[in-house]
Scaffold this active site. Structure first.
Site, PDB file in Angstrom:
ATOM      1  N   LYS A  43       0.857  -1.057  -0.117  1.00 24.03           N
ATOM      2  CA  LYS A  43       0.075  -0.109   0.143  1.00 24.03           C
ATOM      3  C   LYS A  43       0.802   1.312   0.121  1.00 24.03           C
ATOM      4  O   LYS A  43       1.993   1.094   0.602  1.00 24.03           O
ATOM      5  CB  LYS A  43      -1.073  -0.100   1.148  1.00 24.03           C
ATOM      6  CG  LYS A  43      -2.061   1.042   1.025  1.00 24.03           C
ATOM      7  CD  LYS A  43      -2.879   0.333   0.305  1.00 24.03           C
ATOM      8  CE  LYS A  43      -4.400   1.020   0.430  1.00 24.03           C
ATOM      9  NZ  LYS A  43      -5.618   0.065   0.018  1.00 24.03           N
TER      10      LYS A  43
ATOM     11  N   GLY B 196     -20.079   7.801   3.630  1.00 20.93           N
ATOM     12  CA  GLY B 196     -18.839   8.184   2.395  1.00 20.93           C
ATOM     13  C   GLY B 196     -19.130   8.133   1.191  1.00 20.93           C
ATOM     14  O   GLY B 196     -19.600   7.086   0.716  1.00 20.93           O
TER      15      GLY B 196
ATOM     16  N   GLY C  81     -17.680   8.949  -1.709  1.00 23.93           N
ATOM     17  CA  GLY C  81     -16.697   9.301  -2.813  1.00 23.93           C
ATOM     18  C   GLY C  81     -16.899   8.061  -3.702  1.00 23.93           C
ATOM     19  O   GLY C  81     -17.725   7.682  -4.043  1.00 23.93           O
ATOM     20  N   ASN C  82     -15.826   7.611  -4.428  1.00 22.15           N
ATOM     21  CA  ASN C  82     -15.892   6.714  -5.482  1.00 22.15           C
ATOM     22  C   ASN C  82     -16.660   5.536  -5.105  1.00 22.15           C
ATOM     23  O   ASN C  82     -17.731   5.153  -5.787  1.00 22.15           O
ATOM     24  CB  ASN C  82     -14.390   6.122  -6.063  1.00 22.15           C
ATOM     25  CG  ASN C  82     -14.506   5.194  -7.197  1.00 22.15           C
ATOM     26  OD1 ASN C  82     -14.740   4.037  -6.895  1.00 22.15           O
ATOM     27  ND2 ASN C  82     -14.700   5.797  -8.241  1.00 22.15           N
ATOM     28  N   ALA C  83     -16.245   4.655  -3.993  1.00 27.06           N
ATOM     29  CA  ALA C  83     -16.991   3.573  -3.656  1.00 27.06           C
ATOM     30  C   ALA C  83     -18.312   3.627  -3.364  1.00 27.06           C
ATOM     31  O   ALA C  83     -19.311   3.083  -3.409  1.00 27.06           O
ATOM     32  CB  ALA C  83     -16.169   2.842  -2.551  1.00 27.06           C
ATOM     33  N   GLY C  84     -18.508   4.686  -2.404  1.00 21.91           N
ATOM     34  CA  GLY C  84     -19.843   5.203  -1.865  1.00 21.91           C
ATOM     35  C   GLY C  84     -20.928   5.445  -2.942  1.00 21.91           C
ATOM     36  O   GLY C  84     -22.205   4.951  -3.026  1.00 21.91           O
TER      37      GLY C  84
END
Ligand code: GLU
Length: 419
Positions: free
Chosen positions: A108, A221, A223-226
């Protein structure tokens, strides 16, 4: 223990390995071998800001373990990034890849910065500067980054390009995944994390004997995933989005809100709040809603011993990495709630990264079909494993299952007798 220690993700990740080693009756050597990343690089990246001044940012790349395959894991741009967080996230990547059965190791990266307050030129300089500093440990057969919190295909493109320049123009697109389609990215990579999470939530609902059709959903959240979780929960699961939140607060409408127009609203105004026909709601209150599915899709440690007693969601699907602390895990377990652990629930991202790394043929449909198959298989295997092991949570089962695979591979490689 001071709160800082309790919520340090690196200590949490280490403790989770410790618990899995103990529950499996494995020797201490296994913990000793896996408790620390193989290597961590820390870099000072000094770039010129639009103001004309220089500014130094701190970036990291942690490579935890490559027994199963090439080091793999995203790079995040976020104000709180630090060495311990990146180490923890690299451990989670090792275990995540093992849980879903893809031949990759764990790594990571991250840079402590606030991309929301940076221009595109500054972000490009930072992305390129990062690669100049850590590129020496990357490579298609060495360590392959990808997007994570606040990074996207454009950032991957700059990084890939900088890597190429570092090596005299050698074309090596497989050094990074999550690239734009024009540069060899995979169709379906953008929504992959959320899509995988939705499949996992659907499988979990089946085990409860319920359906996801008409189920109420809260997304923490955005963002992209949410955002993709909201869209796909509607599309794939037939569920309704009753609440969403971002760093500025949340909104609620028990009748449900249209995911796409929520995303448009966020794009136009910069936040979800103020969305038509909705009531304001704090992030805290969102997490405590009595919904069928809750997606924590932001950062670590949002469900803790403090708020866990008030959580009421039937299925909690961890799209973020590490959103629930170990103390909270115990509380949720006693309440009989289903927690789909991050190692499984958000593995869709790295699965499609793996597809991208392997080939460049499949279209979006083919990618989604194969992702679905992998997620269902992983869910079933883990579910079975959890039953066999008895008295372990799904998270513990995930760590144990992964650990068995990793240790077996290390043994085969001759990395130690582990006594
Ligand atoms: N950043 C994502 C994760 O945490 C994806 C990593 C990857 O695609 O390599 O799983």
């Amino acid at each position: 223990m001071p709160e800082k220690t309790v919520s340090n993700p690196y200590h949490i990740a280490q403790n989770r390995i410790r618990t899995a080693v103990d529950k499996l009756g494995m020797p201490d050597d296994v913990y000793e071998r896996l408790k620390s990343p193989d290597r961590i690089l820390e870099a000072a990246i000094c770039i010129r800001m639009d103001s004309g001044h220089l500014k130094t940012f701190y970036g990291y790349r942690s490579q935890h373990n490559n027994a199963l395959g090439t080091y793999k894991g995203g790079i995040r741009f976020s104000p709180d990034v630090n060495a311990d967080e990146v180490k923890a996230l690299s451990i989670w990547m090792t275990f995540k890849c093992a849980v879903v059965g893809i031949p990759l190791g764990g790594a990571k990266g991250g840079i402590a910065c606030d991309p929301r307050n940076m221009s595109s030129r500054e972000l490009e300089s930072l992305s390129r500067g990062y690669i100049r500093q850590v590129g020496c440990v990357l490579g298609e057969k060495m360590d392959v980054p990808a997007p994570d919190v606040y990074t996207n295909p454009q950032v991957m493109a700059w990084m890939m390009d900088e890597f190429q320049s570092m090596y005299g123009g050698r074309y090596e697109p497989r050094v990074i995944t999550g690239k734009p389609l024009q540069l060899g990215g995979s169709p379906g990579r953008l929504d992959a994390t959320a899509r995988g999470g939705c499949y996992a939530a659907r499988e979990a609902a089946k085990t409860l004997g319920t359906e996801t059709k008409g189920a109420s959903v809260a997304v923490h959240g955005f963002g992209n995933a949410g955002q993709y979780a909201a869209i796909l929960s509607e599309e794939l699961l037939g569920s309704k989005i009753v609440a969403v939140s971002d760093s500025r607060g949340g909104i609620y409408n028990e009748k449900g809100m249209d995911a796409q127009s929520l995303i448009d609203h966020k794009k136009n105004t910069g936040a979800v709040s103020g969305y038509e026909n909705s009531q304001p709601l704090s992030n805290k209150a969102l997490l405590e809603l009595p919904v069928d599915i809750l997606y924590p899709a932001a950062l670590e440690n949002v469900i803790t011993a403090q708020n866990a007693p008030d959580i009421q969601a039937r299925i909690i699907c961890e799209l973020a990495n590490g959103p629930i602390t170990p103390e909270a895990d115990d509380i949720l377990e006693n309440k009989g709630l289903i927690v789909l652990p991050d190692l499984l629930a958000n593995a869709g991202g790295v699965i499609v990264s793996y597809f991208e790394w392997q080939q460049n043929e499949w279209d979006g449909e083919e990618t989604a079909r194969r992702l679905e198959r992998k997620m269902i298989q992983a869910f079933k295997q883990l579910n079975e494993y959890q039953k066999i092991k008895e008295n372990v949570t799904m998270r513990q089962a995930a760590y144990m299952y992964a650990l068995e695979r990793i240790v077996e591979t290390m043994r085969l490689r001759g990395w130690g007798e582990f006594v």
